[in-house]
Design an enzyme around this catalytic site. Sequence first.
Site, PDB file in Angstrom:
ATOM      1  N   GLY A 126      -8.977  90.589  58.279  1.00 35.67           N
ATOM      2  CA  GLY A 126     -10.052  91.579  58.250  1.00 35.67           C
ATOM      3  C   GLY A 126     -10.792  91.599  56.926  1.00 35.67           C
ATOM      4  N   THR A 128     -14.812  91.037  57.093  1.00 29.56           N
ATOM      5  CA  THR A 128     -16.179  91.461  57.414  1.00 29.56           C
ATOM      6  C   THR A 128     -16.230  92.921  57.888  1.00 29.56           C
ATOM      7  OG1 THR A 128     -16.557  89.198  58.146  1.00 29.56           O
ATOM      8  CG2 THR A 128     -18.254  90.798  58.698  1.00 29.56           C
ATOM      9  N   THR A 134     -22.190  89.896  54.952  1.00 25.06           N
ATOM     10  CA  THR A 134     -21.785  88.807  54.060  1.00 25.06           C
ATOM     11  C   THR A 134     -21.530  89.296  52.635  1.00 25.06           C
ATOM     12  OG1 THR A 134     -23.244  87.411  55.382  1.00 25.06           O
ATOM     13  CG2 THR A 134     -22.420  86.467  53.351  1.00 25.06           C
ATOM     14  N   GLU A 248      -9.967  77.020  54.347  1.00 26.64           N
ATOM     15  CA  GLU A 248     -10.530  77.490  55.614  1.00 26.64           C
ATOM     16  C   GLU A 248     -11.775  76.677  55.988  1.00 26.64           C
ATOM     17  OE1 GLU A 248     -11.968  81.519  55.517  1.00 26.64           O
ATOM     18  OE2 GLU A 248     -12.267  81.584  57.675  1.00 26.64           O
TER      19      GLU A 248
HETATM   20  C1  LIG Z   1     -16.999  85.294  66.857  1.00 26.56           C
HETATM   21  C2  LIG Z   1     -16.851  85.697  65.424  1.00 26.56           C
HETATM   22  C3  LIG Z   1     -15.589  85.699  64.843  1.00 26.56           C
HETATM   23  C4  LIG Z   1     -15.416  86.137  63.530  1.00 26.56           C
HETATM   24  N1  LIG Z   1     -14.149  86.250  63.012  1.00 26.56           N
HETATM   25  C5  LIG Z   1     -13.988  86.891  61.837  1.00 26.56           C
HETATM   26  C6  LIG Z   1     -12.677  87.224  61.368  1.00 26.56           C
HETATM   27  O1  LIG Z   1     -11.661  86.902  61.997  1.00 26.56           O
HETATM   28  N2  LIG Z   1     -12.553  87.934  60.212  1.00 26.56           N
HETATM   29  C7  LIG Z   1     -13.644  88.317  59.485  1.00 26.56           C
HETATM   30  O2  LIG Z   1     -13.463  88.949  58.443  1.00 26.56           O
HETATM   31  N3  LIG Z   1     -14.898  88.008  59.893  1.00 26.56           N
HETATM   32  C8  LIG Z   1     -15.094  87.308  61.052  1.00 26.56           C
HETATM   33  N4  LIG Z   1     -16.358  87.025  61.494  1.00 26.56           N
HETATM   34  C9  LIG Z   1     -17.509  87.465  60.709  1.00 26.56           C
HETATM   35  C10 LIG Z   1     -18.316  86.312  60.133  1.00 26.56           C
HETATM   36  O3  LIG Z   1     -17.631  85.773  59.026  1.00 26.56           O
HETATM   37  C11 LIG Z   1     -19.684  86.898  59.778  1.00 26.56           C
HETATM   38  O4  LIG Z   1     -20.343  87.169  61.010  1.00 26.56           O
HETATM   39  C12 LIG Z   1     -20.519  85.940  58.954  1.00 26.56           C
HETATM   40  O5  LIG Z   1     -19.936  85.761  57.688  1.00 26.56           O
HETATM   41  C13 LIG Z   1     -21.932  86.496  58.786  1.00 26.56           C
HETATM   42  O6  LIG Z   1     -21.884  87.851  58.389  1.00 26.56           O
HETATM   43  P1  LIG Z   1     -22.712  88.964  59.203  1.00 26.56           P
HETATM   44  O7  LIG Z   1     -22.473  88.765  60.646  1.00 26.56           O
HETATM   45  O8  LIG Z   1     -22.407  90.278  58.642  1.00 26.56           O
HETATM   46  O9  LIG Z   1     -24.204  88.576  58.923  1.00 26.56           O
HETATM   47  P2  LIG Z   1     -25.147  89.185  57.775  1.00 26.56           P
HETATM   48  O10 LIG Z   1     -24.473  89.139  56.451  1.00 26.56           O
HETATM   49  O11 LIG Z   1     -25.691  90.475  58.262  1.00 26.56           O
HETATM   50  O12 LIG Z   1     -26.315  88.096  57.795  1.00 26.56           O
HETATM   51  C14 LIG Z   1     -27.205  87.970  58.926  1.00 26.56           C
HETATM   52  C15 LIG Z   1     -28.069  86.725  58.710  1.00 26.56           C
HETATM   53  O13 LIG Z   1     -28.786  86.863  57.473  1.00 26.56           O
HETATM   54  C16 LIG Z   1     -28.531  85.744  56.632  1.00 26.56           C
HETATM   55  N5  LIG Z   1     -28.455  86.172  55.243  1.00 26.56           N
HETATM   56  C17 LIG Z   1     -27.784  87.252  54.737  1.00 26.56           C
HETATM   57  N6  LIG Z   1     -27.947  87.307  53.398  1.00 26.56           N
HETATM   58  C18 LIG Z   1     -28.700  86.237  53.057  1.00 26.56           C
HETATM   59  C19 LIG Z   1     -29.194  85.719  51.814  1.00 26.56           C
HETATM   60  N7  LIG Z   1     -28.935  86.308  50.674  1.00 26.56           N
HETATM   61  N8  LIG Z   1     -29.943  84.588  51.847  1.00 26.56           N
HETATM   62  C20 LIG Z   1     -30.230  83.973  53.020  1.00 26.56           C
HETATM   63  N9  LIG Z   1     -29.792  84.414  54.225  1.00 26.56           N
HETATM   64  C21 LIG Z   1     -29.033  85.519  54.238  1.00 26.56           C
HETATM   65  C22 LIG Z   1     -27.188  85.180  57.092  1.00 26.56           C
HETATM   66  O14 LIG Z   1     -27.121  83.803  56.796  1.00 26.56           O
HETATM   67  C23 LIG Z   1     -27.222  85.465  58.582  1.00 26.56           C
HETATM   68  O15 LIG Z   1     -27.844  84.392  59.245  1.00 26.56           O
HETATM   69  C24 LIG Z   1     -16.553  86.518  62.777  1.00 26.56           C
HETATM   70  C25 LIG Z   1     -17.830  86.473  63.361  1.00 26.56           C
HETATM   71  C26 LIG Z   1     -17.979  86.085  64.665  1.00 26.56           C
HETATM   72  C27 LIG Z   1     -19.373  86.106  65.276  1.00 26.56           C
END
Ligand SMILES: Cc1cc2nc3c(=O)[nH]c(=O)nc-3n(C[C@H](O)[C@H](O)[C@H](O)COP(=O)(O)OP(=O)(O)OC[C@H]3O[C@@H](n4cnc5c(N)ncnc54)[C@H](O)[C@@H]3O)c2cc1C
Length: 390
Positions: A126, A128, A134, A248
């Site tokens: 956990g 995110t 991000t 990872e």
């Molecule tokens: C099916 C699935 C399984 C997952 N499993 C896990 C898990 O087990 N544990 C866990 O902790 N997380 C998990 N995740 C979370 C995953 O790591 C995040 O979805 C991913 O890191 C993106 O974060 P976010 O979804 O919050 O997107 P956001 O951070 O909201 O970003 C949305 C978009 O904006 C872009 N963006 C954001 N900031 C910038 C920037 N500064 N410059 C350019 N572009 C930017 C991103 O590239 C992305 O395309 C999972 C996600 C999915 C969909």
Amino acid sequence: MVMDNAVKPRSDSAIRDEVAKLCARFPGAYWRELDTKRAYPSEFVAALTEAGYLGALIPEQYGGAGLGLAEAAEILETIHAEGCNGAACHAQMYMMGTVLRHGSIAQKEAYLPQIASGALRLQAFGVTEPTSGTDTSSLRTTARLDGDSYVIDGQKIWTSRAEYSDLMMVLARTTPQDQVKKRTDGLSVFIFDMRLVRDKGLTIRPIRTMMNHNSCEVFFDQMRIPADSLVGEEGKGFRYILDGMNAERLLIAAECIGDAKWFTNKSVAYARDRSVFGRPIGQNQGIQFPIARAYAQMRAAELMVQDGCERFAAGLPCGEQANMAKLLAADASWAAAEACVQTHGGFGFAEEYDVERKYRETRLYQVAPISTNLVLSFVAEHVLGLPRSY
Ligand SMILES: Cc1cc2nc3c(=O)[nH]c(=O)nc-3n(C[C@H](O)[C@H](O)[C@H](O)COP(=O)(O)OP(=O)(O)OC[C@H]3O[C@@H](n4cnc5c(N)ncnc54)[C@H](O)[C@@H]3O)c2cc1C
């Protein structure tokens, strides 16, 4: 259709052969049924555990196989190249690294042998959160020491496999952000037994996604865990998590390489077999070239994965290689997936060919565990020395 292995392995390998044999017991029909029901591949995970693959990186002294990252990558790549999916259990392979590198002797002895034997599943990670995304340093989940317990409050999202794991590793803030020098300070890692707190401060809610991934929302409401759940020192959790991220990324990249091989084998077999206008469609450059281009991309990415694994094994910095391997391999698997759907024409959309399922599955790697943009930002800033863009 019988799979024609146009893509040859880079080298002979006993691991590859053994994993492929195991995977043959779990054909497309098995995954299709699970996909329809969004069900967990328990039999597949049990088979991998029994064969010792999920304990690949656990040292022999703790009952694991004591293999290196290159071998672990080979296991995951083969799983994907054979049409299976390692996402149901891959986290166990790299998450235990945090305990191994930073955990106490008591934690290592309590957890590692049981993870290696399959008695305990460490599948939930956990990090995110819904609000911070991000920007991990802005996460809001807190952990407060109270007597001999930590009290955790907050929420995680996308925590994969939380319903199918015994243990969870979680990143939480132990010191408020305005009281630390660096934004990334003051975060701590905890490992705890979810079975003891389920519905006693811990609530898990599955999220239905476009592919079968068992991802969940996880809520902590005054959840009490023993104080010795803390891994390493308080406040250093972000660094510990970063330490594990290279492993990872390289392992996820290996899965993408496997997917790219699967798609390419499928594309070639179909393109040879399918005849339209009196000749195989694979005779058309419009069909050949996207397959060939994706193949070349995959081979290049494969070398980057290998480079990263070698540097990791030698204890050298490998952030550049791990990030680029993830980027290139995810692009290669996506290119191969696109080519495969296009090659199959209408049949690319038919469930029985498995192409549409694998297509949905491999799309994830453009976003998770780190999105393509964030990898590019890493390369621009940390490799090329350009100003930070965010
Ligand atoms: C099916 C699935 C399984 C997952 N499993 C896990 C898990 O087990 N544990 C866990 O902790 N997380 C998990 N995740 C979370 C995953 O790591 C995040 O979805 C991913 O890191 C993106 O974060 P976010 O979804 O919050 O997107 P956001 O951070 O909201 O970003 C949305 C978009 O904006 C872009 N963006 C954001 N900031 C910038 C920037 N500064 N410059 C350019 N572009 C930017 C991103 O590239 C992305 O395309 C999972 C996600 C999915 C969909």
